[in-house]
Scaffold this motif. Structure first.
Motif, mmCIF file in Angstrom:
data_model
loop_
_atom_site.group_PDB
_atom_site.id
_atom_site.type_symbol
_atom_site.label_atom_id
_atom_site.label_comp_id
_atom_site.label_asym_id
_atom_site.label_seq_id
_atom_site.Cartn_x
_atom_site.Cartn_y
_atom_site.Cartn_z
ATOM 1 N N ALA A 146 65.870 4.606 61.347
ATOM 2 C CA ALA A 146 66.756 5.427 62.195
ATOM 3 C C ALA A 146 68.159 4.882 62.025
ATOM 4 O O ALA A 146 68.350 3.668 62.007
ATOM 5 N N LEU A 147 69.109 5.768 61.875
ATOM 6 C CA LEU A 147 70.501 5.318 61.794
ATOM 7 C C LEU A 147 71.009 5.145 63.219
ATOM 8 O O LEU A 147 70.865 6.048 64.054
ATOM 9 N N TYR A 148 71.578 3.973 63.502
ATOM 10 C CA TYR A 148 72.069 3.695 64.856
ATOM 11 C C TYR A 148 73.025 4.797 65.292
ATOM 12 O O TYR A 148 73.946 5.175 64.557
ATOM 13 N N THR B 290 70.698 -4.386 51.982
ATOM 14 C CA THR B 290 69.792 -4.470 50.843
ATOM 15 C C THR B 290 70.560 -4.124 49.580
ATOM 16 O O THR B 290 71.570 -4.745 49.301
ATOM 17 N N PHE B 291 70.117 -3.154 48.857
ATOM 18 C CA PHE B 291 70.705 -2.930 47.528
ATOM 19 C C PHE B 291 72.174 -2.555 47.607
ATOM 20 O O PHE B 291 72.630 -1.999 48.601
ATOM 21 N N PHE C 265 71.528 -0.314 53.433
ATOM 22 C CA PHE C 265 70.805 -1.132 54.419
ATOM 23 C C PHE C 265 69.363 -0.642 54.517
ATOM 24 O O PHE C 265 69.073 0.526 54.293
ATOM 25 N N ASN C 266 68.475 -1.554 54.901
ATOM 26 C CA ASN C 266 67.142 -1.145 55.302
ATOM 27 C C ASN C 266 67.256 -0.836 56.790
ATOM 28 O O ASN C 266 67.433 -1.741 57.607
ATOM 29 N N ASN C 267 67.163 0.444 57.127
ATOM 30 C CA ASN C 267 67.534 0.920 58.471
ATOM 31 C C ASN C 267 66.343 1.044 59.420
ATOM 32 O O ASN C 267 66.420 1.783 60.403
ATOM 33 N N LYS C 268 65.258 0.334 59.142
ATOM 34 C CA LYS C 268 64.087 0.458 60.025
ATOM 35 C C LYS C 268 64.158 -0.515 61.207
ATOM 36 O O LYS C 268 63.188 -0.697 61.937
ATOM 37 N N GLY C 269 65.297 -1.154 61.361
ATOM 38 C CA GLY C 269 65.440 -2.085 62.492
ATOM 39 C C GLY C 269 65.322 -1.386 63.826
ATOM 40 O O GLY C 269 65.717 -0.218 63.963
#
Ligand code: ADA
Length: 572
Positions: free
Chosen positions: A481-483, A528-529, A541-545
């Motif tokens: 999810a994008l904040y 990330t990449f 970014f890995n956006n699963k935070g």
């Protein structure tokens, strides 16, 4: 609160601070060819720290070259302590190479001869990714390869015949019976007497048996207080040589961890592990997280009623593990790897470096009671025949160092040719049902129904004579999810969909006694990449935070807090 082990008899110089610095782009020089002559230092940079999160060097690849002086009081052997470096590093004293560090994120030490007086130390740190040079980091790893020295850097003056670390193993958590194993590399004797003092009590003479450079004795801790998440009691032991020339002080916890009939038991009580995968990553600090961020992360995890952290996907900061000891968190620590396939598993250098860094991880973190699980080779292709050989070697390596903790690895192959689960103590499953692999016309609700189906499949697939008694952890599961992306339609990439997804995961886990642990992917968005692969990693970014990279909570946090609190209440 300080970094153990302590060597109170030794002079230690903490080298944290401002260093001279110069950046050399990878087009100019590679670490393999680097030597510190004729280097002009053009600016200052802090160590520990990552140079490639600063505005001038963000995203650049090359060599960060750091220089400072230090002084020693007498001729002898000095020991350089480095809390971790990424990706590779060379260290020079007075222009002479003293170490090549190709163990990213690992805490390492290097001994080198010095004379009394002032010396120049140069640290050349490369964030270039080159598996031919360093086979432990590949460009496809889904986390950013920051460049810097992480956590700590110091120099210590060694006495003659120095003591090594003392590893403390709980033999009986109820009586406080422990085994002390002190590294004494240069002791030919078979027996030796050492002074032992627990928790500041007066020292007592103990007789140790020395075998292969390790002095071992068993004894009982006075006034033992077991360590547990609810009551994280810690003890100190000081070991001193009879001639008082050296001493080592370690902090440890009295606790037992073992697997029995699908459960992981801590001091005989079955655990319900609820928490997250956590990268050591932050936009301002890279992989060198200050204590303030580590403490903040643990406070946030506590607010979500978490008790479990998987330190993905590399050896963790010792300071962070100290905090987990103090606060009663349970940690899965693993050595560095990410999705490594056949070409790695059949590469001699890759395998030997995996063994070296895994052994070091166990030795560095042995005395942390919070570390309850050792892991390695995240999502390696464990459907490959060669995986069995490598996983077998790594479990042997760990067991040669530590038989007191269970071993696992996070598999992405359960149901897809998995061959290796019988080699480890705990079955761990990475899975993203309803996030990856959907049809283009698939509706969000149908994605969520895949979660329970996948858990049914996994439980059925491991219901075999060799596997059915092993504990099962869902070691990764989540949705991005994008904040700030909010939408009543609750479609993928919105905070609403992420919250719905994780709510369904928790509902399914709560209903399944077969699953004893859950580590959501992941705690906070992490860089990330930087390359085209970021097409499916928005913003790189890995956006699963559950939090964004600045630890700002997404809607899913409320869902997790409620679900974990209810699951915990049900168990207590
Ligand atoms: C894998 C991997 C994680 C991350 C995750 C994802 O499970 O272990 O590091 O890349 O996938 O976000 O897809």
């Amino acid at each position: 609160m300080c970094a153990y082990p302590l060597f109170p008899k030794r002079r230690t110089v903490d080298l944290a601070g401002v260093w001279d610095f110069v950046f050399l782009p990878e087009s100019l020089v590679k670490l393999i060819d680097f030597s510190p002559e004729q280097i002009e230092y053009s600016e200052f940079m802090p160590l520990p720290g990552c140079f490639d999160v600063t505005p001038d060097y963000a995203g650049k690849r090359g060599l960060g070259v750091y220089r400072r002086t230090f002084s020693v009081s007498g001729d002898g052997i000095a020991r350089l302590h480095v809390g971790g470096a990424t990706v590779s590093a060379k260290f020079f004293c007075d222009g002479k190479l003293i170490a090549l560090d190709d163990l990213p994120y690992s805490g390492v030490t290097y001994d080198f001869p010095v004379s009394a007086g002032e010396h120049e130390l140069v640290a050349a740190v490369e964030n270039r990714i080159d598996p031919d040079f360093n086979p432990l980091f590949y460009a496809g790893y889904d986390f950013y390869a920051f460049g810097g020295i992480l956590r700590s850097i110091s120099v210590e003056e060694l006495p003659d015949f120095p003591l090594g670390r003392c590893r403390v193993t709980t033999l009986d958590w109820q009586t406080g019976r422990v085994r002390l194993a002190v590294d004494l590399p240069e002791t030919p004797a078979e027996k030796i007497e050492l002074q032992i003092a627990f928790d500041g009590e007066p020292a007592k003479l103990e007789s140790f048996t020395v075998r292969n450079g390790v002095a071992v004795c068993e004894c009982t801790v006075p006034n033992p207080a077991p360590w547990s998440p609810e009551s994280p009691c810690l003890h100190i032991v000081k070991i001193e040589k009879m001639d008082a020339s050296d001493a080592v002080v370690e902090r440890f916890g009295i606790r037992e961890i073992r697997c029995e009939k699908q459960h992981i038991l801590l001091n005989g009580k079955p655990l319900c592990l609820l928490g997250y995968n956590r990268h050591e990553s932050h936009p301002e600090f890279g992989a060198n997280l200050p204590l303030a961020i580590s403490i903040e992360d643990l406070q946030l995890l506590r607010k979500l009623h978490c008790n479990f952290i998987r330190g993905c996907h590399y050896p963790q900061s010792q300071d962070f593990l100290d905090l987990c000891d103090d606060m009663g968190f349970l940690v899965w620590e693993e050595s560095l790897a990410w999705g490594n396939g056949k070409e790695c598993l059949e590469n001699e250098r890759f395998v030997s470096k995996q063994i070296e860094q895994t052994r070091l991880m166990v030795r560095n973190s042995f005395n942390h009671p919070s570390v309850i699980l050792w892991g390695f080779l995240n999502e390696t292709h464990s459907f490959e025949p060669s995986a069995r050989t490598v996983i077998g070697k790594l479990t042997e390596t760990i067991r040669a160092e530590d038989r007191s903790r269970p071993i696992t690895f996070a598999s992405m192959s359960i149901g897809y040719g998995e061959q290796c689960l019988d080699l480890v103590d705990v079955i761990s499953c990475n899975t993203y049902p309803g996030w990856y692999g959907n049809q283009t016309d698939e509706a969000p609700d149908s994605m969520l129904t895949k979660i329970g189906t996948r858990f049914d499949d996994v439980e059925r697939l491991i219901d075999t004579p060799k596997l059915r008694d092993k504990p099962l952890i869902i070691s990764e599961i989540g949705a991005a999810a994008l904040y700030g992306c909010r939408d009543r339609m609750a479609i993928p990439w919105t905070e609403e969909f992420q919250s719905d997804y994780v709510a369904e995961v928790c509902r399914q886990i709560a209903a399944r006694p077969r699953i004893c642990g859950l580590a959501l992917w992941h705690f906070a968005d992490a860089r990330t990449f930087k390359v085209n692969a970021s097409l499916n990693r928005a913003r790189g970014f890995n956006n699963k935070g559950s939090f964004d990279e600045y630890r700002r909570p997404k809607a899913v946090c409320r869902t997790v807090a409620d679900a974990f609190s209810a699951m915990r209440k049900k168990l207590d």
